[in-house]
Write an enzyme that holds these catalytic residues in place. Sequence first.
Site, PDB file in Angstrom:
ATOM      1  N   ARG A  49       0.846  -9.293   5.957  1.00 22.82           N
ATOM      2  CA  ARG A  49       2.162  -8.680   6.100  1.00 22.82           C
ATOM      3  C   ARG A  49       1.995  -7.303   6.716  1.00 22.82           C
ATOM      4  O   ARG A  49       0.887  -6.783   6.840  1.00 22.82           O
ATOM      5  CB  ARG A  49       2.923  -8.625   4.773  1.00 22.82           C
ATOM      6  CG  ARG A  49       2.151  -8.543   3.498  1.00 22.82           C
ATOM      7  CD  ARG A  49       1.454  -7.242   3.247  1.00 22.82           C
ATOM      8  NE  ARG A  49       2.341  -6.103   3.386  1.00 22.82           N
ATOM      9  CZ  ARG A  49       1.954  -4.926   3.765  1.00 22.82           C
ATOM     10  NH1 ARG A  49       0.674  -4.698   4.044  1.00 22.82           N
ATOM     11  NH2 ARG A  49       2.798  -3.937   3.876  1.00 22.82           N
ATOM     12  N   GLY A  50       3.123  -6.728   7.148  1.00 22.43           N
ATOM     13  CA  GLY A  50       3.084  -5.508   7.934  1.00 22.43           C
ATOM     14  C   GLY A  50       3.245  -5.871   9.395  1.00 22.43           C
ATOM     15  O   GLY A  50       2.566  -6.769   9.901  1.00 22.43           O
ATOM     16  N   ALA A  51       4.156  -5.187  10.095  1.00 17.73           N
ATOM     17  CA  ALA A  51       4.519  -5.597  11.452  1.00 17.73           C
ATOM     18  C   ALA A  51       3.328  -5.755  12.397  1.00 17.73           C
ATOM     19  O   ALA A  51       3.187  -6.798  13.051  1.00 17.73           O
ATOM     20  CB  ALA A  51       5.546  -4.616  12.034  1.00 17.73           C
ATOM     21  N   ARG A  93       8.940 -14.991  10.186  1.00 14.74           N
ATOM     22  CA  ARG A  93       9.538 -13.755   9.680  1.00 14.74           C
ATOM     23  C   ARG A  93      10.492 -13.225  10.730  1.00 14.74           C
ATOM     24  O   ARG A  93      10.116 -13.081  11.894  1.00 14.74           O
ATOM     25  CB  ARG A  93       8.468 -12.683   9.396  1.00 14.74           C
ATOM     26  CG  ARG A  93       7.445 -13.013   8.315  1.00 14.74           C
ATOM     27  CD  ARG A  93       8.002 -12.986   6.903  1.00 14.74           C
ATOM     28  NE  ARG A  93       8.589 -11.704   6.532  1.00 14.74           N
ATOM     29  CZ  ARG A  93       7.903 -10.665   6.065  1.00 14.74           C
ATOM     30  NH1 ARG A  93       6.587 -10.736   5.931  1.00 14.74           N
ATOM     31  NH2 ARG A  93       8.524  -9.555   5.707  1.00 14.74           N
ATOM     32  N   GLN A 143       4.625  -3.063  -2.778  1.00 12.34           N
ATOM     33  CA  GLN A 143       3.552  -2.864  -1.802  1.00 12.34           C
ATOM     34  C   GLN A 143       2.931  -1.479  -1.893  1.00 12.34           C
ATOM     35  O   GLN A 143       1.767  -1.294  -1.548  1.00 12.34           O
ATOM     36  CB  GLN A 143       4.079  -3.097  -0.375  1.00 12.34           C
ATOM     37  CG  GLN A 143       4.464  -4.524  -0.076  1.00 12.34           C
ATOM     38  CD  GLN A 143       5.968  -4.719  -0.135  1.00 12.34           C
ATOM     39  OE1 GLN A 143       6.634  -4.142  -0.998  1.00 12.34           O
ATOM     40  NE2 GLN A 143       6.508  -5.507   0.773  1.00 12.34           N
ATOM     41  N   ASP A 156       9.190  -1.739  10.947  1.00 15.69           N
ATOM     42  CA  ASP A 156       8.983  -3.102  11.415  1.00 15.69           C
ATOM     43  C   ASP A 156       9.712  -3.373  12.725  1.00 15.69           C
ATOM     44  O   ASP A 156       9.363  -4.305  13.441  1.00 15.69           O
ATOM     45  CB  ASP A 156       9.467  -4.100  10.365  1.00 15.69           C
ATOM     46  CG  ASP A 156       8.537  -4.132   9.160  1.00 15.69           C
ATOM     47  OD1 ASP A 156       7.730  -5.070   9.069  1.00 15.69           O
ATOM     48  OD2 ASP A 156       8.614  -3.211   8.327  1.00 15.69           O
ATOM     49  N   ASN A 202      12.808  -0.480   8.187  1.00 10.41           N
ATOM     50  CA  ASN A 202      11.601  -0.437   7.359  1.00 10.41           C
ATOM     51  C   ASN A 202      11.948  -0.989   5.978  1.00 10.41           C
ATOM     52  O   ASN A 202      13.094  -1.372   5.719  1.00 10.41           O
ATOM     53  CB  ASN A 202      11.077   0.997   7.257  1.00 10.41           C
ATOM     54  CG  ASN A 202       9.666   1.079   6.709  1.00 10.41           C
ATOM     55  OD1 ASN A 202       8.774   0.336   7.152  1.00 10.41           O
ATOM     56  ND2 ASN A 202       9.430   1.954   5.747  1.00 10.41           N
ATOM     57  N   LYS A 203      10.972  -1.056   5.119  1.00  8.91           N
ATOM     58  CA  LYS A 203      11.165  -1.630   3.794  1.00  8.91           C
ATOM     59  C   LYS A 203      12.382  -1.026   3.105  1.00  8.91           C
ATOM     60  O   LYS A 203      12.652   0.165   3.214  1.00  8.91           O
ATOM     61  CB  LYS A 203       9.906  -1.417   2.949  1.00  8.91           C
ATOM     62  CG  LYS A 203       9.970  -2.007   1.568  1.00  8.91           C
ATOM     63  CD  LYS A 203      10.285  -3.504   1.566  1.00  8.91           C
ATOM     64  CE  LYS A 203       9.272  -4.309   2.335  1.00  8.91           C
ATOM     65  NZ  LYS A 203       9.580  -5.755   2.323  1.00  8.91           N
TER      66      LYS A 203
END
Length: 374
Positions: free
Chosen positions: A53-55, A90, A202, A243, A253-254
Amino acid sequence: MKVAGEAMRTIWAEPDGRTVGIIDQTRLPFRFETVALSDAAAMATAITTMQVRGAPLIGAAAAYGMALAMKAGVEDGDVERAHARLMATRPTAVNLRWALDRMREVLLLTPPGDRLDRAYAEAAAIADEDVEICRAIGRHGLHLIRAAHQRNPDRPVRILTHCNAGWLATVDWGTATAPIYLAHEAGIPLHVWVDETRPRNQGAFLTAWELGQHGVPHAVIPDNTGGHLMQHGLVDLAIVGTDRTTAKGDVANKIGTYLKALAAKDNDVPFYVALPSSTIDWTLEDGVAGIPIEERSGDEVAHITGLAGHGDLETVRLVPEGSPVVNYAFDVTPARLITGLITERGVCSPQDLAQLFPDHQPPERMAQVAVNDE
């Protein structure tokens, strides 16, 4: 970056040259486990379930997913089917589309008999490029941290971050953490406030783990603590990842990033976003209206997994049975709340992003910019 003192990346080709290894991030911080993926279906599952995970890492993983798909078939239809399957994993991170489009273009221009080797070479190139881009982001962001230290040389620079934009979210170094790691290695005293980042934690699970592995001083805080810290002068700057970034500098973002940016604005705390250019979506200008926001399973909110006293991992329920749960994974922070964007080409205001990357924009947008300038 290091795990137990040994340098490693988040994704790699195994010695056989065809299997792809990853760190299973769903097991961190309580278990460090790696997984060998042998086909595109396994990579699609790894992306969907957030083993990776993570762009930036999603982009690299998708590229390797295309390479794995070529093991099963190398015709044009095979390329297109792999592209479509991985694209559906995603929706928010634009790096996924960027990497898959790049792989598809390269493969369709390559004779079918050469596509398997070419796919692995291109995926490796994407991974290597990500490492260098993150290192460059770190160098540019280091200047901001050094300047903050020079303003207050008698204490550590206190940095707030949200979610995980560390090396676990990229191939190496990270985006928001790259300046932190370089500053730490340069001997600049630091203290990182790590948002827990509900519901998947996270920050508490991943950012705290990797900072600890690298020896960076930090403390985990509940998500709603950041505003209080800013009010009391305990945050010198905030650095987060993204992202997807629009052409005008809005960032997705998150979930919870927007609230941190509002608090930073109210308390005159510089708020920076670190991003590789592959995260910029030049087709979008209004992030709130245009960026698709992923909704994930309510189970992520209703349950949490942790290490029990007897040493086993256990999942427990947090909310009452029958209570509905809504789980938006991201929010959008408008450009007006962002002090600067830290990119591989330098630090700029959101308004100047297009000037920093004139060669990255699609021709139709360049034509529109020219019309507006006239």
